[in-house]
Design a protein around this motif. Structure first.
Motif, mmCIF file in Angstrom:
data_model
loop_
_atom_site.group_PDB
_atom_site.id
_atom_site.type_symbol
_atom_site.label_atom_id
_atom_site.label_comp_id
_atom_site.label_asym_id
_atom_site.label_seq_id
_atom_site.Cartn_x
_atom_site.Cartn_y
_atom_site.Cartn_z
ATOM 1 N N CYS A 9 85.518 -4.470 108.720
ATOM 2 C CA CYS A 9 86.945 -4.822 108.721
ATOM 3 C C CYS A 9 87.273 -5.653 107.492
ATOM 4 O O CYS A 9 86.616 -6.664 107.211
ATOM 5 C CB CYS A 9 87.300 -5.589 109.994
ATOM 6 S SG CYS A 9 89.041 -6.084 110.067
ATOM 7 N N LEU A 24 91.316 1.264 111.791
ATOM 8 C CA LEU A 24 92.444 1.809 111.041
ATOM 9 C C LEU A 24 92.032 1.889 109.573
ATOM 10 O O LEU A 24 91.569 0.898 109.002
ATOM 11 C CB LEU A 24 93.661 0.901 111.208
ATOM 12 C CG LEU A 24 95.011 1.406 110.688
ATOM 13 C CD1 LEU A 24 95.458 2.626 111.482
ATOM 14 C CD2 LEU A 24 96.064 0.311 110.784
ATOM 15 N N LEU A 33 90.682 -1.789 109.080
ATOM 16 C CA LEU A 33 91.200 -2.817 109.976
ATOM 17 C C LEU A 33 90.747 -2.475 111.390
ATOM 18 O O LEU A 33 91.018 -1.381 111.890
ATOM 19 C CB LEU A 33 92.735 -2.849 109.900
ATOM 20 C CG LEU A 33 93.430 -4.153 110.295
ATOM 21 C CD1 LEU A 33 92.995 -5.292 109.375
ATOM 22 C CD2 LEU A 33 94.936 -3.993 110.242
ATOM 23 N N GLU A 50 90.449 -2.714 115.590
ATOM 24 C CA GLU A 50 91.535 -2.686 116.581
ATOM 25 C C GLU A 50 91.904 -4.089 117.063
ATOM 26 O O GLU A 50 93.058 -4.349 117.414
ATOM 27 C CB GLU A 50 91.152 -1.802 117.773
ATOM 28 C CG GLU A 50 89.916 -2.234 118.534
ATOM 29 C CD GLU A 50 89.630 -1.297 119.703
ATOM 30 O OE1 GLU A 50 90.183 -1.558 120.793
ATOM 31 O OE2 GLU A 50 88.871 -0.322 119.526
ATOM 32 N N VAL A 54 94.330 -5.386 114.558
ATOM 33 C CA VAL A 54 95.602 -4.671 114.711
ATOM 34 C C VAL A 54 96.383 -5.250 115.884
ATOM 35 O O VAL A 54 97.594 -5.500 115.794
ATOM 36 C CB VAL A 54 95.349 -3.159 114.904
ATOM 37 C CG1 VAL A 54 96.667 -2.450 115.246
ATOM 38 C CG2 VAL A 54 94.748 -2.549 113.646
ATOM 39 N N TYR A 102 99.965 -7.200 115.724
ATOM 40 C CA TYR A 102 101.125 -6.727 116.496
ATOM 41 C C TYR A 102 101.720 -7.865 117.330
ATOM 42 O O TYR A 102 102.928 -8.078 117.348
ATOM 43 C CB TYR A 102 100.698 -5.571 117.405
ATOM 44 C CG TYR A 102 101.856 -5.000 118.213
ATOM 45 C CD1 TYR A 102 102.675 -4.005 117.682
ATOM 46 C CD2 TYR A 102 102.125 -5.467 119.501
ATOM 47 C CE1 TYR A 102 103.732 -3.492 118.411
ATOM 48 C CE2 TYR A 102 103.182 -4.965 120.234
ATOM 49 C CZ TYR A 102 103.980 -3.977 119.687
ATOM 50 O OH TYR A 102 105.035 -3.487 120.400
#
Length: 411
Positions: A5, A19, A28, A30, A33, A37
């Motif tokens: 990451c 990602l 990236l 999860e 992420v 968010y």
């Protein structure tokens, strides 16, 4: 290839989604992420402290990696660089990995004392590792500090500078580095305790004890003097690494006396300047107590690293080798204006000799180069397409730089 990451530096594990960008050079996980968010759109993790994600990269450092970083910027001083790398490594291992082994043993903090002549790289080492690890650092001069209640800066203002370097993030500041320079300038006036107040010497050393040892300290948020109507911020110094440095001029004479060498007189042993500078490596705590550092403070500076005085060859390497070498900086300045700078070997040696004569160490190289380059840089915008050659005579002020027209102008 194992994906890592780009944000939290954690390698990919089974079942964890990543990602990936179009170029496939950034990843990236999860978890990051989800946190991003929540941070943007609100929810339970709206106030999550994302600064701690930087700690993941610190967890995986090694002493060799840290020394490699120092080698890129600091010339020589191998022993001091090793000591500093191990000290920083153990410090952050103590913070982040102490609970990996389940027992009742607690690892104590190991603060560091650098002893070496001015311009030998003490401050540069602290700055380099702080920048590499992306942690806040506060660099202060001990000569401006006085005991609380007297004219001058309070010792607690050091922590205010650290908090400012951390952009007000208290948790980040509590894992930073404090570099106290010129420690030798606050030595007490004599070995015996003074009858009068030594407010800028022993008084400052006594005040430093509390914050170096590790305690919760009340600091004024904007620096300055403490006033009753100010709201204080509390900082825990337990996990702050303290690095102290000083030239300690005259320490060699104290070491001489201890090891039985005559300092004065007809029968004293003749030693070279290099042998005299190497005496610093024989330093012991008692020598520093005789110098004027109180035993209580020395007991909190566990690692003592000595730095050598730079010789002519070291000075030339400093001019040319490091990533941000002075000569490389000037070459870039000339290249921006379409010119090319060339400095021959004899000129570099002469610059190094001048710096040694001035006894200003590596930091004196910059001022010497500025003196040499002033006139030519004044005319630099008109020298597009020229090679500018600096010789020994140019350094000595006997001649002007040689200008050679380039055959083909670089685009």
């Amino acid at each position: 290839m194992v994906k890592i990451c780009s944000f939290c530096k954690e390698p990919q594990k089974d079942g964890v989604k990543f990602l990936i960008n179009d170029k496939k050079d950034a990843y990236l996980c999860e978890q990051c992420v989800d946190m991003a968010y929540e941070f943007i759109h609100g929810g339970e993790n709206k106030d999550v402290d994302i600064s701690n994600l930087d700690n993941e990269s610190i967890k995986h450092i090694t002493p060799k990696e840290l020394k490699d970083v120092l080698d890129s910027y600091v010339v020589g001083q191998d022993r001091a660089k090793k000591a500093f790398s191990v000290g920083v490594y153990n410090h952050y291992k103590r913070i982040f990995k102490q609970n990996d082994v389940k027992d009742d043993t607690e690892i104590s903090k190991s603060n560091i004392l650098f002893i070496g002549p001015t311009g030998s790289g003490k401050t540069l080492m602290a700055q380099t590792l702080a920048r590499y690890l992306d942690i806040p650092i506060a660099i202060c001069d001990a000569t401006s500090l006085t005991e609380a209640g007297y004219v001058g800066e309070d010792v607690e203002n050091i922590l205010t500078k650290l908090l400012q370097a951390a952009d007000g993030d208290i948790k980040k500041a509590e894992q930073g580095i404090v570099f106290v320079d010129e420690l030798d300038k606050i030595s007490r006036m004599s070995e015996n305790r003074s009858i009068t107040r030594d407010v800028s010497g022993e008084g400052v050393q006594q005040a430093l004890l509390k914050i170096i040892e590790g305690s919760v300290v009340n600091i004024p948020p904007k620096g300055g003097r403490k006033h009753p109507n100010q709201e204080f911020i509390q900082i825990d110094t337990t996990n702050i690494l303290f690095v102290c440095g000083g030239a300690f001029d005259g320490l060699n004479e104290i070491i001489n006396r201890r090891i039985g060498k005559n300092v004065l007189g007809f029968n004293q042993d003749k030693r070279t300047k290099k042998e005299n500078s190497n005496l610093t490596h024989l330093v012991e705590s008692d020598d520093l107590v005789h110098y004027g550092i109180i035993p209580e403070l020395l007991g909190r500076l566990h690692i003592i690293a000595t730095l050598d005085e730079l010789d002519k060859e070291d000075m030339v390497r400093i001019l040319t080798e490091p990533k941000n070498a002075i000569l490389k900086q000037y070459e870039k300045i000339f290249a921006i204006d379409g010119a090319k700078l060339k400095v021959d070997e004899e000129a570099l040696l002469e610059v190094a000799s001048l710096a040694i004569k001035r006894k200003t160490g590596a930091r004196g190289l910059r001022s010497i180069m500025e003196e040499i380059m002033l006139d030519i840089m004044f005319d630099l915008p008109e020298l597009k397409g020229y090679d500018v050659v600096i010789t020994k005579d140019v350094v000595d002020g006997k001649e002007k730089p040689i200008l050679i027209k380039q055959d083909i102008l670089s685009e």
